[in-house]
Scaffold this motif. Structure first.
Motif, short mmCIF file in Angstrom:
data_model
loop_
_atom_site.label_atom_id
_atom_site.label_comp_id
_atom_site.label_asym_id
_atom_site.label_seq_id
_atom_site.Cartn_x
_atom_site.Cartn_y
_atom_site.Cartn_z
N PRO A 1 0.83 -1.20 0.00
CA PRO A 1 0.00 0.00 0.00
C PRO A 1 0.87 1.26 0.00
CG PRO A 1 -0.84 -1.59 1.60
CD PRO A 1 0.48 -2.13 1.10
N LYS A 2 0.51 2.21 -0.84
CA LYS A 2 1.28 3.45 -0.94
C LYS A 2 1.27 4.22 0.38
CE LYS A 2 0.57 4.05 -5.90
NZ LYS A 2 0.05 4.95 -6.96
N GLN A 3 0.15 4.15 1.09
CA GLN A 3 0.06 4.88 2.35
C GLN A 3 1.08 4.35 3.36
OE1 GLN A 3 -1.69 7.52 2.76
NE2 GLN A 3 -1.11 7.84 4.88
N LEU A 4 1.36 3.04 3.28
CA LEU A 4 2.34 2.45 4.20
C LEU A 4 3.74 3.01 3.91
CD1 LEU A 4 2.51 0.37 6.47
CD2 LEU A 4 3.01 -1.37 4.76
N LEU A 5 4.08 3.13 2.64
CA LEU A 5 5.38 3.72 2.29
C LEU A 5 5.45 5.18 2.68
CD1 LEU A 5 5.89 2.07 -1.21
CD2 LEU A 5 7.02 1.45 0.92
N VAL A 6 4.32 5.89 2.48
CA VAL A 6 4.29 7.31 2.87
C VAL A 6 4.49 7.46 4.37
CG1 VAL A 6 2.80 9.35 2.99
CG2 VAL A 6 2.89 8.00 0.90
N GLN A 7 3.85 6.59 5.16
CA GLN A 7 4.03 6.64 6.61
C GLN A 7 5.48 6.35 7.00
OE1 GLN A 7 1.19 3.94 8.28
NE2 GLN A 7 -0.58 5.18 7.72
N CYS A 8 6.14 5.42 6.29
CA CYS A 8 7.55 5.14 6.58
C CYS A 8 8.41 6.36 6.28
CB CYS A 8 8.02 3.94 5.75
SG CYS A 8 7.34 2.34 6.27
N ASP A 9 8.13 7.00 5.13
CA ASP A 9 8.90 8.20 4.78
C ASP A 9 8.67 9.31 5.80
OD1 ASP A 9 9.82 6.88 2.58
OD2 ASP A 9 8.33 7.70 1.21
N GLU A 10 7.41 9.49 6.21
CA GLU A 10 7.12 10.55 7.18
C GLU A 10 7.80 10.25 8.52
OE1 GLU A 10 2.92 10.71 7.40
OE2 GLU A 10 2.68 11.86 5.52
N ALA A 11 7.75 8.99 8.97
CA ALA A 11 8.39 8.64 10.24
C ALA A 11 9.90 8.84 10.16
CB ALA A 11 8.06 7.19 10.60
N ALA A 12 10.52 8.46 9.02
CA ALA A 12 11.96 8.65 8.86
C ALA A 12 12.32 10.13 8.81
CB ALA A 12 12.44 7.95 7.59
N GLN A 13 11.46 10.93 8.12
CA GLN A 13 11.73 12.36 8.04
C GLN A 13 11.63 13.02 9.41
OE1 GLN A 13 12.83 13.98 5.47
NE2 GLN A 13 12.87 15.94 6.52
N VAL A 14 10.58 12.65 10.16
CA VAL A 14 10.43 13.21 11.51
C VAL A 14 11.61 12.81 12.39
CG1 VAL A 14 9.01 13.12 13.60
CG2 VAL A 14 7.93 13.36 11.37
N LEU A 15 12.04 11.57 12.27
CA LEU A 15 13.15 11.11 13.10
C LEU A 15 14.44 11.83 12.73
CD1 LEU A 15 13.83 9.13 15.33
CD2 LEU A 15 14.34 7.42 13.59
N ARG A 16 14.68 12.03 11.42
CA ARG A 16 15.89 12.76 11.02
C ARG A 16 15.82 14.21 11.44
NH1 ARG A 16 19.57 10.25 8.25
NH2 ARG A 16 19.09 8.34 7.08
N THR A 17 14.62 14.79 11.39
CA THR A 17 14.47 16.18 11.82
C THR A 17 14.76 16.33 13.30
OG1 THR A 17 12.81 16.50 10.09
CG2 THR A 17 12.89 18.15 11.85
N SER A 18 14.31 15.37 14.10
CA SER A 18 14.50 15.46 15.55
C SER A 18 15.82 14.86 16.02
CB SER A 18 13.35 14.75 16.27
OG SER A 18 13.29 13.39 15.89
N LEU A 19 16.65 14.37 15.06
CA LEU A 19 17.89 13.73 15.46
C LEU A 19 18.85 14.73 16.11
CD1 LEU A 19 19.26 10.99 15.44
CD2 LEU A 19 20.26 11.55 13.22
N VAL A 20 18.81 15.99 15.62
CA VAL A 20 19.67 17.02 16.21
C VAL A 20 19.28 17.25 17.66
CG1 VAL A 20 20.40 19.42 16.04
CG2 VAL A 20 20.05 18.07 13.95
N ALA A 21 17.96 17.35 17.89
CA ALA A 21 17.49 17.55 19.27
C ALA A 21 17.88 16.35 20.15
CB ALA A 21 15.99 17.76 19.28
N ILE A 22 17.79 15.14 19.57
CA ILE A 22 18.17 13.95 20.34
C ILE A 22 19.66 14.00 20.72
CG2 ILE A 22 18.41 11.45 20.20
CD1 ILE A 22 15.93 11.45 18.39
N GLU A 23 20.48 14.42 19.75
CA GLU A 23 21.91 14.52 20.06
C GLU A 23 22.16 15.56 21.13
OE1 GLU A 23 23.56 15.39 16.29
OE2 GLU A 23 23.60 13.30 15.60
N GLN A 24 21.41 16.69 21.06
CA GLN A 24 21.58 17.71 22.09
C GLN A 24 21.15 17.18 23.46
OE1 GLN A 24 19.42 21.08 20.67
NE2 GLN A 24 20.92 21.60 19.08
N GLN A 25 20.02 16.45 23.47
CA GLN A 25 19.56 15.88 24.74
C GLN A 25 20.58 14.87 25.29
OE1 GLN A 25 15.75 14.20 23.95
NE2 GLN A 25 14.82 16.16 23.35
N HIS A 26 21.14 14.06 24.40
CA HIS A 26 22.12 13.07 24.85
C HIS A 26 23.37 13.78 25.38
CE1 HIS A 26 24.20 9.25 25.03
NE2 HIS A 26 25.24 9.80 24.38
#
Length: 830
Positions: free
Chosen positions: A215-240
């Protein structure tokens, strides 16, 4: 109807007796030989067919037919035996039907195999297609073994593809679950490496041949989750990094001496979410620092009161102390006692009564302070119990923080009213409050991390907007609808963005508004132009005339154009609603004006209906008028009917039908009268022509009274001018010749007999009438002549009536056939 029941069959003579000749029976030996030959030929189809076509024995033919199997041979035998041997024909037909069924079955099986092979290479294979293919294959019976093996091979390929699709979907779902489970408690390096591995896995999945089944929606959800995770990765590094920094501080504090540390410094440096074991180590460190803190004894500095003022100050403080004790104000009494102790009693020299009073008051103050200290300790113990019970109450974070703050404020108030608390009691209360405050501290730490992550997301949004603004500046004809939707969605996303740090909020808002202005400025200019076009459409609608027949078509075209413009470039909501309200009001105004005009037209149409009803009534009452008056009335009514306008649509059909019926009735009368006049005129022409022929016959034969025919001529009505002139001239010439017995005129009459025949033949050609059979040769020659005359240019061609007038004016004798032909010509022309 039932006459046939009563008809008696005529008696027929008895049929002659025919002698029956017995058919000779074939000998048994010949039949046996034929059966043996048919048995031997069952394995030779060609010989069996030849035997069937030549054999005279039905049983032998049926036996030989068992060896015929090919379609060609079956068709040949069926054609030969259809009317000869029913059993053989039925067997051949059954085998042909069986072959046809097998051929159809093979065709369906081949089609199923072809569909299966197509599905095996189809990237968009679905289980429903395979299920439908299985249903079609199972509906077939008696499939050849080769086709079954081929289908089984392709079906195994399809099953393998479906299994691969299911495994791929499961892998994508697992990847999405792993993306959503990150970061967890993992280090940023682990999160980044895991994210890279999951991205690589997703790329591999997308390169798979079965990716269309996911399903295309499943791939879109994977892309969105990966994008959100990459966006918040800087904040995670700062928190760590912040956690590691706190851990380093904790280790440094633990290595330092407790008495060299300050509790306030430790608490300021220890903020944010940490692991539970780290928090436990910090709490233990804090307890050691508090325990190692030295107790400071602060001596109250005695105020320097002059000797001359000490006596009044003593009396005033003594009185204030007594009054405070009477009122139960221990704090005021303690302060008064402190002032008394600051005085030099040797200089004051109190009396014995004053000394006794001071002793009594100090004893009372000590007693009351003891009770207050005991009550304060009891209250502090209750506060400690309340603080220790807070973690078990499952309160909301805000309510929990409020309760802890309230408990600490009450503790401070007890320090004022009941004196300082014991150290052990204070440590227990502070530890309970600190433990209860742990969820609040964790929550506030998480909020701080979220605010930091929102700062990163906001910066990414601003950078994305900046890129789109730069891209828009380089496009000559951008899609303004897409630009408007992008601005709207960006604004909504910005408004939905969570809280950020206060020091960053103002900067981010300024940058966002600046970059949005770059996008909105050209969009606002285009929208201003669009608003002008919408204003012009509103003006065009308002300018429409209600009486214009094309107003509705123009209005519909403007409405369609409005919808197209609204879809192509949406305006601001307020502008769109305001302009649409004006446009709809203008459209409603056009319909209202047309309705009003229709009402006015209906009033005029009713008048027109009444006028047309009066015309119909006049026509219906004109049945008694003379024919000329009726004809005149019809012409006048037709003119008046055309001048009358439209009538209401509901009455239009009825009044038109009434008018047509009335006109048809009167026109029928006029036509009938005209036909009667034409018939009388035709009869008069025939009679006068006959009189002319009688006078001419009298001249030639010499018998009869020509003068008597004159009276008959005078009694007949006058003809139309051409016929009256032609026949009158002929009749007059014949009368004169008869009176004078003119033989020359008689000879002319005889000579014109041939001319009359020729002219009659010409008229028959022109009028397409049949001529006598003996004149067919002359007719063909004359027909060629007539055609040549018609083809010559510049020569006028006489009309049928002119030719008939000339024929009537021709003096000639006519026999019976010529007279009959002349009457036919007259009937056709007139």
């Amino acid at each position: 109807m039932f006459d046939f029941l009563f008809k008696r069959k005529p008696k027929t003579p008895p049929a002659p007796v025919v002698a029956v000749v017995p058919v000779p029976v074939a000998p048994t030996a010949q039949r046996t030989a034929a059966m043996a030959a048919a048995t031997d030929l069952q394995h030779d189809e060609a010989a069996s067919v030849a035997f069937l076509l030549a054999c005279d024995f039905a049983d032998a033919r049926l036996l030989a037919a068992q060896g015929v199997h090919s379609a060609t041979a079956l068709q040949q035998v069926l054609g030969a035996m259809r009317n000869t041997d029913r059993r053989v024909a039925k067997l051949m037909q059954a085998r042909l039907d069986q072959l046809d069924a097998q051929r159809k079955l093979l065709t369906l099986a081949t089609a199923c195999i072809a569909d299966a092979e197509r599905l095996a290479t189809d990237p968009a294979l679905t289980p429903n297609q395979v299920s439908e293919l299985d249903r079609r294959w199972q509906a077939l019976t008696a499939i050849p073994e080769s086709e079954q093996q081929t289908f089984a091979t392709v079906r195994a390929t399809l099953a393998a593809r479906l299994a691969a699709q299911a495994a791929l979907q499961r892998a994508v779902i697992d990847t999405l679950a792993q993306l959503r489970a990150l970061p967890g408690d993992h280090a940023p390096d682990v999160v980044r490496s895991t994210l890279d591995a999951l991205d690589a896995a997703l790329a591999g999945y997308r390169a798979s041949a079965d990716i269309a089944a996911v399903p295309k929606q499943l791939l879109v959800q994977c892309d969105e989750a990966a994008q959100v995770l990459r966006t918040s990765l800087v904040a995670i590094e700062q928190q760590h990094a912040a956690r590691q920094a706190r851990l380093t501080l904790l280790e440094e504090w633990e290595a330092a001496a407790p008495e060299s540390l300050q509790e306030s410094t430790l608490r300021r440096g220890w903020q944010g979410e940490v692991a539970p074991e780290w928090q436990q180590r910090f709490d233990e460190l804090l307890q050691r620092v508090v325990a190692a803190r030295p107790v400071k004894v602060v001596a109250a500095a005695a105020p320097m009161v002059p000797v001359s003022e000490q006596k009044p100050a003593f009396l005033e403080a003594l009185q204030a102390m007594e009054q405070a004790l009477d009122e139960g104000s221990l704090q005021i009494a303690a302060e008064a006692d402190k002032r008394l102790r600051a005085l030099d009693l040797a200089a004051v020299r109190p009396t014995e009564a004053q000394t006794a009073q001071l002793s009594r008051l100090r004893a009372e103050l000590g007693r009351l302070q003891g009770w207050a200290r005991w009550g304060g300790n009891v209250s502090r113990e209750e506060l400690q119990k309340a603080a220790e019970a807070l973690p078990e109450q499952d309160l909301a974070i805000a309510e929990l923080a409020k309760k802890i703050g309230s408990l600490r404020e009450r503790w401070k108030s007890l320090d004022v009213s009941a004196g300082p608390a014991p150290k052990e009691l204070w440590h227990g209360f502070d530890a309970a409050c600190t433990a209860a405050y742990a969820p609040v501290a964790a929550h506030f730490g998480k909020l701080a991390e979220e605010r930091q992550a929102n700062v990163v997301i906001a910066s990414d949004m601003i950078a994305d907007l900046q890129r789109n603004a730069d891209a828009l500046a380089g496009v000559e004809h951008p899609d303004w609808k897409a630009v408007a939707l992008f601005c709207q969605r960006s604004l909504q996303s910005w408004q939905r963005l969570g809280p950020t740090e206060r020091k960053e909020k103002k900067r981010l808002d300024t940058e966002f508004n600046a970059v949005m202005q770059r996008l909105r400025a050209p969009l606002a200019a285009i929208r201003a132009t669009e608003i002008g076009q919408r204003e012009q459409m509103i003006a065009d609608v308002e300018a429409l005339s209600a009486n214009d027949r094309s107003a509705l078509d123009t209005l519909r075209a403007l409405q369609d154009r409005w919808q197209e413009c609204a879809k192509a470039l949406p305006l601001e909501r307020n502008d769109e609603q305001a302009l649409w309200g004006r446009f709809r009001a203008a459209c409603d105004g056009v319909f209202a004006r047309r309705k009003e005009a229709a009402s006015e037209a209906d009033a005029g149409r009713i008048d027109n209906l009444q006028a047309k009803e009066a015309l119909c009534l006049a026509l219906e009452q004109a049945g008694t008028l003379a024919i000329p008056e009726v004809a005149s009335l019809l012409r006048e009514t037709a003119t008046a009917w055309q001048r009358a306008g439209h009538v209401p649509r509901a009455s239009e059909g009825a009044i038109d039908t009434r008018y047509r019926q009335a006109v048809a009735g009167l026109q029928l009368q006029v036509d009938h009268a005209q036909r009667a006049r034409d018939a009388l005129a035709k009869q008069a022409i025939l009679v006068k022509l006959q009189l002319c022929q009688q006078v001419e016959s009298t001249l030639v034969s010499g018998d009869g009274d020509a003068a008597a025919l004159q009276d008959q001529w005078q009694a007949l009505p006058a003809l139309t001018a051409p016929f009256e002139r032609a026949l009158g001239q002929r009749f007059g010439q014949a009368q004169v010749a008869a009176q004078q017995a003119d033989t020359g005129y008689a000879a002319t009459l005889e000579a014109n007999r041939a001319v009359l025949g020729r002219e009659l033949l010409r008229m028959e050609i022109v009028l397409s009438l049949d001529s006598p059979a003996e004149l067919m040769r002359e007719r063909l020659q004359l027909q060629v002549e007539v055609l040549q005359v018609a083809l010559k240019s510049g020569q006028p061609v006489a009309t049928e009536q002119q030719m008939l007038v000339a024929l009537c004016n021709l003096p000639a004798l006519a026999d019976g056939p010529a007279t009959a032909r002349l009457q036919r010509v007259l009937e056709r022309v007139l």
